[in-house]
Each structure stands twice: as C-alpha cells, then as structure tokens.
Design a protein around this motif. Structure first.
Motif, short mmCIF file in Angstrom:
data_model
loop_
_atom_site.label_atom_id
_atom_site.label_comp_id
_atom_site.label_asym_id
_atom_site.label_seq_id
_atom_site.Cartn_x
_atom_site.Cartn_y
_atom_site.Cartn_z
N LEU A 180 -6.34 7.92 -10.17
CA LEU A 180 -6.02 6.56 -10.59
C LEU A 180 -7.09 5.98 -11.50
O LEU A 180 -6.80 5.12 -12.34
CB LEU A 180 -5.85 5.67 -9.35
N SER A 181 -8.32 6.46 -11.34
CA SER A 181 -9.40 5.97 -12.20
C SER A 181 -9.31 6.53 -13.62
O SER A 181 -10.00 6.07 -14.53
CB SER A 181 -10.76 6.35 -11.60
N ARG A 182 -8.41 7.51 -13.83
CA ARG A 182 -8.29 8.18 -15.12
C ARG A 182 -7.01 7.87 -15.87
O ARG A 182 -6.94 8.07 -17.09
CB ARG A 182 -8.40 9.70 -14.92
N ILE A 183 -5.96 7.43 -15.16
CA ILE A 183 -4.70 7.14 -15.84
C ILE A 183 -4.18 5.77 -15.42
O ILE A 183 -4.69 5.16 -14.47
CB ILE A 183 -3.62 8.21 -15.54
N GLN A 184 -3.16 5.29 -16.11
CA GLN A 184 -2.59 3.99 -15.80
C GLN A 184 -1.94 3.98 -14.42
O GLN A 184 -1.44 4.99 -13.93
CB GLN A 184 -1.53 3.63 -16.84
N ALA A 185 -1.97 2.81 -13.78
CA ALA A 185 -1.37 2.66 -12.45
C ALA A 185 0.12 2.97 -12.47
O ALA A 185 0.66 3.57 -11.54
CB ALA A 185 -1.61 1.24 -11.94
N SER A 186 0.81 2.57 -13.55
CA SER A 186 2.25 2.81 -13.64
C SER A 186 2.55 4.31 -13.67
O SER A 186 3.47 4.78 -13.00
CB SER A 186 2.82 2.13 -14.89
N ARG A 187 1.76 5.05 -14.43
CA ARG A 187 1.97 6.50 -14.50
C ARG A 187 1.66 7.16 -13.16
O ARG A 187 2.37 8.06 -12.71
CB ARG A 187 1.10 7.13 -15.59
N ALA A 188 0.57 6.71 -12.53
CA ALA A 188 0.16 7.29 -11.24
C ALA A 188 1.26 7.11 -10.20
O ALA A 188 1.56 8.03 -9.42
CB ALA A 188 -1.14 6.65 -10.76
N SER A 189 1.87 5.94 -10.17
CA SER A 189 2.91 5.68 -9.17
C SER A 189 4.13 6.55 -9.39
O SER A 189 4.78 6.99 -8.43
CB SER A 189 3.29 4.20 -9.18
N ILE A 190 4.47 6.80 -10.63
CA ILE A 190 5.65 7.63 -10.93
C ILE A 190 5.38 9.09 -10.58
O ILE A 190 6.23 9.78 -10.00
CB ILE A 190 6.07 7.47 -12.40
N MET B 132 -7.70 13.05 -23.76
CA MET B 132 -6.51 13.80 -23.36
C MET B 132 -6.81 14.68 -22.13
O MET B 132 -6.01 14.79 -21.22
CB MET B 132 -6.02 14.68 -24.52
N GLU B 133 -8.02 15.30 -22.12
CA GLU B 133 -8.39 16.14 -20.99
C GLU B 133 -8.50 15.33 -19.71
O GLU B 133 -8.05 15.75 -18.65
CB GLU B 133 -9.73 16.83 -21.28
N SER B 134 -9.10 14.12 -19.82
CA SER B 134 -9.22 13.23 -18.67
C SER B 134 -7.84 12.79 -18.19
O SER B 134 -7.59 12.66 -16.99
CB SER B 134 -10.07 12.02 -19.03
N ASP B 135 -6.93 12.58 -19.14
CA ASP B 135 -5.57 12.16 -18.82
C ASP B 135 -4.85 13.25 -18.02
O ASP B 135 -4.21 12.97 -17.01
CB ASP B 135 -4.82 11.85 -20.11
N ARG B 136 -4.97 14.47 -18.47
CA ARG B 136 -4.32 15.59 -17.77
C ARG B 136 -4.93 15.79 -16.39
O ARG B 136 -4.22 16.08 -15.42
CB ARG B 136 -4.46 16.87 -18.59
N LEU B 137 -6.25 15.63 -16.29
CA LEU B 137 -6.92 15.76 -14.99
C LEU B 137 -6.43 14.67 -14.04
O LEU B 137 -6.20 14.92 -12.86
CB LEU B 137 -8.43 15.66 -15.17
N GLY B 138 -6.25 13.45 -14.57
CA GLY B 138 -5.76 12.35 -13.75
C GLY B 138 -4.38 12.64 -13.20
O GLY B 138 -4.12 12.42 -12.00
N VAL B 139 -3.47 13.12 -14.04
CA VAL B 139 -2.12 13.47 -13.59
C VAL B 139 -2.20 14.59 -12.55
O VAL B 139 -1.50 14.55 -11.52
CB VAL B 139 -1.25 13.91 -14.78
N LEU C 192 -4.66 15.32 -10.49
CA LEU C 192 -5.21 14.80 -9.24
C LEU C 192 -4.16 14.00 -8.46
O LEU C 192 -4.06 14.11 -7.23
CB LEU C 192 -6.43 13.92 -9.53
N ILE C 193 -3.37 13.20 -9.17
CA ILE C 193 -2.30 12.44 -8.51
C ILE C 193 -1.25 13.40 -7.94
O ILE C 193 -0.71 13.19 -6.85
CB ILE C 193 -1.64 11.45 -9.48
N PHE C 194 -0.99 14.47 -8.67
CA PHE C 194 -0.04 15.49 -8.22
C PHE C 194 -0.53 16.12 -6.91
O PHE C 194 0.24 16.28 -5.95
CB PHE C 194 0.13 16.56 -9.30
N VAL C 195 -1.82 16.49 -6.88
CA VAL C 195 -2.42 17.07 -5.66
C VAL C 195 -2.33 16.06 -4.51
O VAL C 195 -2.04 16.41 -3.37
CB VAL C 195 -3.88 17.48 -5.90
N SER C 196 -2.59 14.79 -4.84
CA SER C 196 -2.50 13.74 -3.83
C SER C 196 -1.10 13.66 -3.23
O SER C 196 -0.93 13.55 -2.01
CB SER C 196 -2.87 12.38 -4.46
#
Length: 286
Positions: free
Chosen positions: A234-244, A1-8, A10-14
C-alpha cells in the motif's frame, strides 16, 4: 515502474495470506475454538512476530503523538470493528452473500481515494473494479433473493469501515514505515477484540497441539504475513488499486477449500476467479 510492480506483488501475496483465514477458521471451528479465541490469539501471535522482527533488525521506531493515535485507532476501531461486523453479518445471511456485500469495499475505496487522497481514477480502474466485483459475485454464488435488509446494512457499513481503514492507512504510510504501522495496528486490534470476547464470555485459552497449530497458522500465515505485505504494498501503489488487487483473496480461499477441505468447485466459480484475475491483470498493465 519497478516499485509499482513490487507494490502489486506485495498486495497479491497479502491476498493469498488473507485467503487462508477462512480455511484456518473452519479448521478451528471443527477443533472447538470460538471465534473470539481465534480472532484474539491470531493477533497475539502476529504482534509477537512483528515486534520481534523490529527488535532484531534494529528498526523499532515507536509511534508518537498523532501517528500513535492513528495507528492504534486503525487497529482498535478499524480492523476490529470490520471483523466484528463481518461475523455479525453471518448471523443474518449466507457466507456467500456476506462476502459479495463486504467486497463492495473497493468501490468505497475508489471514492474515498479521489475525495481525500487526490488519486486519479482511469477507465481501466473502473473496468477492473467492475470485473473484480462481478467475479467475486460468481465465486461466492451470492443469491440476492436471500438478502436480509438488516444484514445488508451491517455489511455495507463493514465495507465502508474497511475502506476508511485502507484510505487512512495509505495517508499514514506517507510518514510512517509500513512495518512500524503494522506493529501498532495488530496489538490494538487484539486488545479491542479481547475486551469484546471477554464481555461475551466466549474467550478461552487454546489447549493441545491441534488447537495451537491452528492458532499459530492463523497468526503467521493469515495475519502477520498478509498485514505486513499489505502495508508494504500500500505504501507503493494507490489505495484504489490495492483494494482491487485484494479481491483475489476469495479466489485463493475457494482453491484452498477444494484442495484441503474437499469443497466443491463449480464451473461458475472457476469463471468468477478468472474474471477477478483478469481485472487485476488489467490494473497491472495500466
């Protein structure tokens, strides 16, 4: 869960970083810089930063074999092609309509992720996707009545190219460190765009403090930071979630335009931004 939140996160910062691209682009155009010059030198700066980071941290791991070909292909064929098609689309339609058609790419990512990455799509993913696309439409103020069929085709192809870029990147990150992939994608994109700019005769070397300040901003804030964080997320969450999650980009572009360039923000734009963010929050809670 922690890695998932970090992934989101990081994508947000991106997305925030990529959201500055349009601002720097307008500042560059006002300063007399061509699109080719801005596109090429943003990758020159970003590449220098990426390789300096890998060298100073001792984490330099040059790609070899298939991964090297994939990394270079992602930059030269994926990112560069999408960028070129985006600017070509602007010749046929308004920036708002171009944006909403390009931002159909999360829908393509969802389909490709299910087909090739075995990702599971939930009702929350579909709802978040709908909210994101609807919000972007409101933000950009797109008017379908002004849609040029050729332009629509170009932008839909650009969206498919970008979706493929994200999908292939997600698969590659299973074997390659995100920072290493970043360091190979950026120079490949830069070289490809330099060849195109030279052929068109529009590539030049920036001069003066103002032009170089814009170029450095493009390279650091609008390129190196967002690409690094995008691949890391992207290495931490699904591609579909990252794109959204990435659809928050135009929200920040509009906000920065209002703050820095005195661009007008309407109530419809604010509502659109809120809808996009609600989709991202829904994914985070999913």
């Amino acid at each position: 869960m922690e890695s998932d939140r970090l992934g989101v996160g990081l994508i947000f910062v991106s997305a925030v970083g990529f959201g500055t691209l349009g601002i720097f682009g307008k500042l560059g155009a006002n300063a007399g810089l061509s699109n080719a010059t801005m596109l090429v030198f943003r990758f020159v700066i970003a590449t220098a930063v990426a390789w300096a980071y890998l060298l100073t941290t001792g984490s330099l791991r040059p790609l070899r074999g298939r991964n090297l070909l994939v990394g270079l292909g992602l930059g030269a064929l994926g990112y560069a092609t999408m960028s070129g098609l985006y600017f070509l689309g602007l010749e046929f339609m308004s920036a708002g309509l171009v944006a909403i058609i390009l931002y159909t790419y999360p829908a393509f990512v969802v389909l490709l992720s299910v087909a090739f990455l075995d990702e599971r799509v939930t009702w929350k993913t579909i709802l978040a996707l709908g909210l994101a696309l609807g919000g972007v439409a409101l933000i950009t103020g797109a008017n379908p009545a002004n849609a040029d069929p050729v332009g629509v085709g170009i932008l839909l192809f650009a969206a498919l190219v970008y979706a493929s870029y994200i999908t292939v990147s997600r698969a590659t990150l299973a074997d390659v460190e995100s920072s290493t992939l970043t360091a190979h994608v950026m120079p490949a994109a830069g070289v490809s765009l330099a060849v195109l700019g030279t052929m068109q005769g529009t590539l030049s070397v920036p001069s003066g403090i103002t032009e170089w300040s814009i170029i450095v901003g493009l390279g650091l804030v609008a390129t190196a930071l967002p690409i690094f964080t995008f691949f890391a997320g992207l290495s931490r969450i699904q591609a579909s979630r990252a794109s959204i999650v990435s659809t928050v980009e135009p929200v920040f572009t509009v906000a920065l335009g209002a703050l820095l360039l005195d661009e007008v923000v309407t109530l419809t734009t604010v509502v659109g931004g809120a809808i996009v963010l609600s989709g991202v929050i829904l994914l985070q809670r999913g």
